[in-house]
Design a protein around this motif. Structure first.
Motif, PDB file in Angstrom:
ATOM      1  N   PRO A 310      43.966  37.124  28.701  1.00 16.45           N
ATOM      2  CA  PRO A 310      44.741  37.600  29.856  1.00 16.45           C
ATOM      3  C   PRO A 310      44.182  37.126  31.185  1.00 16.45           C
ATOM      4  CG  PRO A 310      43.313  39.348  29.052  1.00 16.45           C
ATOM      5  CD  PRO A 310      43.139  38.188  28.109  1.00 16.45           C
ATOM      6  N   VAL A 311      42.930  36.639  31.177  1.00 16.62           N
ATOM      7  CA  VAL A 311      42.281  36.157  32.403  1.00 16.62           C
ATOM      8  C   VAL A 311      41.507  34.883  32.079  1.00 16.62           C
ATOM      9  CG1 VAL A 311      42.047  38.473  33.394  1.00 16.62           C
ATOM     10  CG2 VAL A 311      40.194  37.536  31.985  1.00 16.62           C
ATOM     11  N   GLU A 312      41.111  34.161  33.101  1.00 19.79           N
ATOM     12  CA  GLU A 312      40.233  33.010  32.907  1.00 19.79           C
ATOM     13  C   GLU A 312      38.875  33.505  32.409  1.00 19.79           C
ATOM     14  OE1 GLU A 312      38.870  29.085  35.472  1.00 19.79           O
ATOM     15  OE2 GLU A 312      38.998  31.034  36.478  1.00 19.79           O
ATOM     16  N   ALA A 313      38.273  32.801  31.472  1.00 16.21           N
ATOM     17  CA  ALA A 313      36.994  33.256  30.908  1.00 16.21           C
ATOM     18  C   ALA A 313      36.139  32.057  30.510  1.00 16.21           C
ATOM     19  CB  ALA A 313      37.240  34.148  29.694  1.00 16.21           C
ATOM     20  N   GLU A 314      34.825  32.275  30.591  1.00 17.33           N
ATOM     21  CA  GLU A 314      33.848  31.262  30.211  1.00 17.33           C
ATOM     22  C   GLU A 314      33.279  31.616  28.844  1.00 17.33           C
ATOM     23  OE1 GLU A 314      30.272  28.939  32.522  1.00 17.33           O
ATOM     24  OE2 GLU A 314      30.153  31.128  32.451  1.00 17.33           O
ATOM     25  N   VAL A 315      33.314  30.666  27.907  1.00 18.28           N
ATOM     26  CA  VAL A 315      32.857  30.900  26.542  1.00 18.28           C
ATOM     27  C   VAL A 315      31.367  30.575  26.455  1.00 18.28           C
ATOM     28  CG1 VAL A 315      33.259  30.409  24.109  1.00 18.28           C
ATOM     29  CG2 VAL A 315      35.139  30.199  25.750  1.00 18.28           C
ATOM     30  N   HIS A 316      30.570  31.557  25.965  1.00 21.48           N
ATOM     31  CA  HIS A 316      29.125  31.371  25.871  1.00 21.48           C
ATOM     32  C   HIS A 316      28.625  31.258  24.436  1.00 21.48           C
ATOM     33  CE1 HIS A 316      27.491  32.060  30.041  1.00 21.48           C
ATOM     34  NE2 HIS A 316      28.788  32.243  30.206  1.00 21.48           N
ATOM     35  N   LEU A 334      43.557  26.811  22.187  1.00 21.80           N
ATOM     36  CA  LEU A 334      44.724  26.018  22.570  1.00 21.80           C
ATOM     37  C   LEU A 334      45.058  26.366  24.017  1.00 21.80           C
ATOM     38  CD1 LEU A 334      46.828  23.970  21.591  1.00 21.80           C
ATOM     39  CD2 LEU A 334      48.307  25.910  21.019  1.00 21.80           C
ATOM     40  N   LEU A 335      44.798  25.422  24.928  1.00 20.90           N
ATOM     41  CA  LEU A 335      44.993  25.659  26.353  1.00 20.90           C
ATOM     42  C   LEU A 335      46.481  25.619  26.709  1.00 20.90           C
ATOM     43  CD1 LEU A 335      41.967  24.887  26.051  1.00 20.90           C
ATOM     44  CD2 LEU A 335      42.121  23.871  28.333  1.00 20.90           C
ATOM     45  N   PRO A 336      46.857  26.227  27.828  1.00 24.07           N
ATOM     46  CA  PRO A 336      48.282  26.251  28.212  1.00 24.07           C
ATOM     47  C   PRO A 336      48.914  24.868  28.318  1.00 24.07           C
ATOM     48  CG  PRO A 336      47.039  27.816  29.546  1.00 24.07           C
ATOM     49  CD  PRO A 336      46.036  27.040  28.747  1.00 24.07           C
ATOM     50  N   PRO A 362      28.165  26.291  28.402  1.00 25.22           N
ATOM     51  CA  PRO A 362      29.337  27.173  28.390  1.00 25.22           C
ATOM     52  C   PRO A 362      30.510  26.518  29.117  1.00 25.22           C
ATOM     53  CG  PRO A 362      27.357  28.404  28.957  1.00 25.22           C
ATOM     54  CD  PRO A 362      26.974  26.949  28.973  1.00 25.22           C
ATOM     55  N   PHE A 363      31.728  26.844  28.717  1.00 23.29           N
ATOM     56  CA  PHE A 363      32.901  26.194  29.294  1.00 23.29           C
ATOM     57  C   PHE A 363      33.984  27.233  29.586  1.00 23.29           C
ATOM     58  CE2 PHE A 363      32.882  25.944  24.693  1.00 23.29           C
ATOM     59  CZ  PHE A 363      34.132  26.421  24.328  1.00 23.29           C
ATOM     60  N   TRP A 364      34.776  26.939  30.618  1.00 24.63           N
ATOM     61  CA  TRP A 364      35.830  27.847  31.057  1.00 24.63           C
ATOM     62  C   TRP A 364      37.144  27.538  30.348  1.00 24.63           C
ATOM     63  CZ3 TRP A 364      35.382  32.079  34.137  1.00 24.63           C
ATOM     64  CH2 TRP A 364      34.179  32.232  34.823  1.00 24.63           C
ATOM     65  N   LEU A 365      37.883  28.613  30.064  1.00 25.46           N
ATOM     66  CA  LEU A 365      39.227  28.494  29.511  1.00 25.46           C
ATOM     67  C   LEU A 365      40.177  29.227  30.450  1.00 25.46           C
ATOM     68  CD1 LEU A 365      38.497  29.259  25.738  1.00 25.46           C
ATOM     69  CD2 LEU A 365      38.905  27.014  26.777  1.00 25.46           C
ATOM     70  N   PRO A 366      41.302  28.637  30.788  1.00 25.61           N
ATOM     71  CA  PRO A 366      42.224  29.295  31.729  1.00 25.61           C
ATOM     72  C   PRO A 366      42.945  30.479  31.094  1.00 25.61           C
ATOM     73  CG  PRO A 366      43.161  27.233  30.931  1.00 25.61           C
ATOM     74  CD  PRO A 366      41.757  27.287  30.404  1.00 25.61           C
ATOM     75  N   ALA A 367      43.417  31.389  31.937  1.00 26.14           N
ATOM     76  CA  ALA A 367      44.252  32.483  31.452  1.00 26.14           C
ATOM     77  C   ALA A 367      45.452  31.905  30.716  1.00 26.14           C
ATOM     78  CB  ALA A 367      44.707  33.339  32.629  1.00 26.14           C
ATOM     79  N   GLN A 410      31.745  35.557  22.668  1.00 21.17           N
ATOM     80  CA  GLN A 410      31.166  36.137  23.877  1.00 21.17           C
ATOM     81  C   GLN A 410      31.697  35.391  25.093  1.00 21.17           C
ATOM     82  OE1 GLN A 410      26.994  35.471  24.978  1.00 21.17           O
ATOM     83  NE2 GLN A 410      26.744  37.688  25.178  1.00 21.17           N
ATOM     84  N   LEU A 411      32.276  36.157  26.033  1.00 19.38           N
ATOM     85  CA  LEU A 411      32.949  35.582  27.187  1.00 19.38           C
ATOM     86  C   LEU A 411      32.413  36.185  28.480  1.00 19.38           C
ATOM     87  CD1 LEU A 411      36.574  35.943  25.793  1.00 19.38           C
ATOM     88  CD2 LEU A 411      35.287  33.818  25.902  1.00 19.38           C
ATOM     89  N   MET A 412      32.450  35.394  29.546  1.00 19.36           N
ATOM     90  CA  MET A 412      32.149  35.871  30.894  1.00 19.36           C
ATOM     91  C   MET A 412      33.391  35.655  31.754  1.00 19.36           C
ATOM     92  SD  MET A 412      28.974  37.010  31.029  1.00 19.36           S
ATOM     93  CE  MET A 412      28.699  36.999  32.798  1.00 19.36           C
ATOM     94  N   THR A 413      33.591  36.558  32.714  1.00 21.45           N
ATOM     95  CA  THR A 413      34.723  36.423  33.625  1.00 21.45           C
ATOM     96  C   THR A 413      34.215  36.179  35.046  1.00 21.45           C
ATOM     97  OG1 THR A 413      34.791  38.818  33.947  1.00 21.45           O
ATOM     98  CG2 THR A 413      36.196  37.887  32.211  1.00 21.45           C
ATOM     99  N   GLY A 414      35.147  35.859  35.939  1.00 21.67           N
ATOM    100  CA  GLY A 414      34.759  35.535  37.304  1.00 21.67           C
ATOM    101  C   GLY A 414      34.586  36.727  38.207  1.00 21.67           C
ATOM    102  N   SER A 415      35.052  37.916  37.772  1.00 22.01           N
ATOM    103  CA  SER A 415      34.934  39.109  38.603  1.00 22.01           C
ATOM    104  C   SER A 415      34.862  40.335  37.709  1.00 22.01           C
ATOM    105  CB  SER A 415      36.134  39.232  39.549  1.00 22.01           C
ATOM    106  OG  SER A 415      37.312  39.527  38.811  1.00 22.01           O
ATOM    107  N   GLU A 416      34.404  41.436  38.301  1.00 23.42           N
ATOM    108  CA  GLU A 416      34.328  42.692  37.549  1.00 23.42           C
ATOM    109  C   GLU A 416      35.718  43.172  37.167  1.00 23.42           C
ATOM    110  OE1 GLU A 416      32.597  47.270  38.004  1.00 23.42           O
ATOM    111  OE2 GLU A 416      32.124  45.753  39.513  1.00 23.42           O
ATOM    112  N   GLN A 417      36.681  43.011  38.052  1.00 26.98           N
ATOM    113  CA  GLN A 417      38.044  43.429  37.732  1.00 26.98           C
ATOM    114  C   GLN A 417      38.586  42.666  36.524  1.00 26.98           C
ATOM    115  OE1 GLN A 417      40.840  42.911  40.916  1.00 26.98           O
ATOM    116  NE2 GLN A 417      42.578  43.723  39.771  1.00 26.98           N
TER     117      GLN A 417
END
Length: 718
Positions: A310-316, A334-336, A362-367, A410-417
């Protein structure tokens, strides 16, 4: 739940170093000293050393020569080093892989007679740490000793609830598991913030307990905790530490294997604390279905699952898990835009070698990216790892004899929200699938009360209390003398809107166990909400007696006594609640109401001020404080200007839609001599109250008459 990581089977090789040993074509015969010892030193000796976790050492020529042919076979087949991901489908930290040249050199050494060579050419052995590899921990926890029988049990899974002796909240940046015995195949470690795991442990006469892990025991937010031979995860930064609260237990699941003799098992866990709370919190998303139903003889049974980010996330990191019949694991994103990026591919799954895999970069995947998982299972007689001979039908389940198929990401996001959005959304997905798995197990084991309890609790969390009730009802039939079963059923009935039926179950729970604190609390609360304050008070009193430190007991007792007009009795209960938690705005507010009714207005104002300081936007406290400051006869209490300020703020917060707040504002205007404003505001309040409370409307109209005559309200309370 058996979430297995990795464990030694035959040979256990160390994590590969960052640099790869550069091989040169030997001018003469291949020797141990010059050619093979450096390979073993770099890739094998962290496990295969004296006192290491592997079953034998390979640090000397004699050690290696005895097993030369075996070493050549397992390296050529890539059974060793134990690294399952296929190259080219994700680049991971510390990949345990030999090059083709290294494998060929080992084969040539064996074919040439496994020569020793010049002993002076043997590289110096590495000095392995004695004790803790990461340094002295801040806290060491030692499990109680468990004696593993000499044989006949096969694989043994044992769960140990280990209390954590800390006060307050600490944050953990690293954990080191220190095995004391080679019988330990691997360990999984969870955190239980409830007493559930401890009770299960206490009910078993032996150290630890056998059976299911309670759902209250979980990985800490966004982290995998476990141990496999050769693993020594580095200490993480403070910003990624995980939370550990006072009163929590570590729930340690040990996978044990018999060595043919009695073994005393007593490992330790070292915790390394961070100086500051974390600033970044990962989220774990689990892919995997729990509806497995694999026919006997099926060679290619496929299970698929997917999840849309549902959001952009970084895969660790990723951690796959399955049991004996899994043969292949594929996971990709599978990216958009249609791009496909591999997460991991394991072509030859092996139950004995499961691990956590961290990406080098680690790499980012778009929402909108879809995470995909595909497991293939071989339930045929051709699968040498199939535990059933002949093969049997297999369904999803917790035991290693059942089947699973998960991938933890395991994922990281760009903000707490965004982190909260991802955590909430992934939790919903996982709960939904967990319910499927538990219902699968219930069909197989309809009289297993623990599974029914778990399913019912998840239904309640998922907002399906009506689906929980039948499971809890069945548990009460299976365990007719269980107060907890009656209490759980009462909770489900209350959540389903059947409060009267819930009260009956709470009564039964208290009857079965008169000391059951939670049942007394639930019964008292339900009675109070039904208007039976007198009986509720009796249970609150008993609750306070059973647990003198219970904030809920004393606060609710005081509130119930206040509700029936027994203000003098309410006073000590509410005071006790504030002793237990002074920054408790509700207790200050109720105590203020008690003091106001006892005409101790100065005390009432003091506690209302405390409530407003703690909750600046709390309408009832703002309105009541403004009322007292505007209407009291005592000049030492009266403060018209502050009353106007407080009531104006409350009116703004309520957008002029609260009749009582407008009533307080009108009284404040009158106290300040602003009678035109008082008349206008009181008229608005009366019109608003007339829609829902005729009695209040009549009272406001009476006060409106005073304002028109240029008089303020003078009373001591309302």
């Amino acid at each position: 739940m058996t979430r297995i990581l990795a464990a030694p089977a035959l040979l256990g090789f160390a994590l590969a170093s960052s640099s790869t040993f550069a091989l040169e074509q030997a001018a003469g015969p291949v020797s141990f000293a010059r050619d093979i010892a450096p390979i073993l030193l770099e890739h094998c000796d962290s496990c295969h050393r004296p006192d290491g976790p592997a079953p034998f050492s390979l640090t000397t020529y004699d050690d290696a020569k005895r097993r030369a042919r075996q070493i050549a076979e397992v390296t050529k087949s890539r059974y060793m080093p134990p690294w399952k991901p296929e190259p080219g489908y994700g680049e991971f930290v510390a990949e345990r892989l030999l090059t083709e040249a290294q494998i060929e050199l080992i084969e040539r050494w064996v074919q040439g007679g496994a020569l020793e060579g010049e002993r002076g050419d043997v590289p110096q052995l590495q000095t392995w740490p004695v004790g803790w590899q990461l340094g002295q921990p801040d806290l060491v926890l030692t499990l109680p000793e468990y004696v593993l029988a000499p044989g006949g049990e096969g694989d043994v899974f044992r769960n140990f609830a280990v209390p954590v002796p800390i006060t307050g909240t600490r944050y953990v940046r690293g954990l080191e598991f220190r095995p004391d015995n080679r019988s330990i195949h691997h360990a999984n470690i969870f955190v239980d913030r409830t007493p559930t795991s401890r009770r299960l442990d206490e009910e078993d006469p032996l150290p630890g307990y056998k059976g299911l892990i309670s759902r209250s025991a979980m990985f800490p937010d966004g982290h995998f905790l476990g141990w496999t031979p050769g693993q020594a995860p580095p200490l993480g930064p403070d910003r990624l530490a995980w939370r550990l609260d006072a009163g929590s237990d570590l729930l340690v699941q040990l996978h044990l294997q018999s060595t043919g003799k009695a073994e005393g098992i007593q490992p330790s866990i070292g915790l390394f604390f961070a100086d500051e709370p974390p600033t970044e919190i990962p989220v774990i998303v689990r892919l995997g279905r729990q509806s497995h139903d694999i026919p006997p003889g099926e060679k290619a049974y496929v299970v698929r699952d997917s999840y849309d980010l549902p959001v952009e996330a970084e895969v660790h990191a990723v951690q796959p898990h399955a049991h004996y019949r899994a043969s292949e694991v594929r996971a990709w994103a599978l990216l958009p835009d249609g791009t496909r990026r591999w997460l991991i591919y394991i072509r030859k799954w092996d139950f004995n070698w499961q691990d956590q895999y961290r990406y080098r970069t680690p790499f980012w995947l778009p929402a909108g990216t879809t995470l995909n998982l595909e497991y293939t299972y071989d339930n045929s007689a051709d699968n040498p790892r199939n535990p059933d001979v002949p093969p049997k039908r297999v369904v999803w389940g917790f035991r290693s004899a059942d089947e699973m198929g998960d991938l933890w990401v395991q994922l990281m996001t760009g903000s707490e929200q965004e982190m909260r959005v991802l955590a909430r959304d992934s939790r919903r997905k996982m709960i939904t699938e967990d319910i499927v798995g538990l219902e699968t197990q219930i069909r197989v084991n309809p009289d297993y009360a623990a599974i029914r309890n778990d399913a019912a609790l998840l239904y309640i969390e998922n907002g399906q209390a009506d689906r929980a009730v039948p499971h809890f009802e069945q548990v009460t039939r299976l365990e007719p003398h269980s107060a907890a079963a009656q209490f759980n059923l009462g909770n489900a009935l209350e959540a389903a809107g059947k409060r009267q039926e819930a009260v009956a179950r709470y009564r039964e729970a208290v009857k079965l166990d008169p000391t059951y604190v939670r049942a007394h609390a639930a019964l008292a609360n339900a009675l109070f909400l039904q208007g039976q304050a007198k009986e509720a008070t009796a249970h609150y009193r008993e609750l306070a007696r059973l647990d003198p430190t219970s904030l809920e007991a004393h606060f609710n007792l005081g509130s119930a006594l206040m509700a029936v007009g027994r203000f003098n009795e309410a006073l000590p209960a509410l005071r006790r609640a504030l002793e237990l938690k002074n920054d408790f705005p509700e207790a200050h507010y109720n105590l203020a109401r008690v003091y106001a009714n006892l005409t101790q207005t100065a005390e009432a104002v003091r506690h209302l001020r405390a409530a407003v300081e703690l909750r600046a936007d709390w309408l009832p406290a703002l309105g009541q404080l403004a009322w007292l400051l505007a209407t009291h006869a005592d000049a030492g209490v009266l403060d018209p200007e502050e009353a106007v300020r407080l009531a104006t703020r409350a009116a703004e917060l309520s957008r002029g839609a609260d009749a009582e707040i407008l009533d307080s504002l009108a009284a404040a205007y009158a106290a300040a001599g602003r009678f035109e404003d008082a008349v206008r505001t009181a008229a608005e309040a009366a019109a608003l109250a007339a829609r829902s409370s005729p009695d209040l409307a009549a009272q406001i109209r009476a006060r409106l008459g005073l304002y028109r005559n240029g008089q303020r309200v003078v009373i001591s309370g309302r």
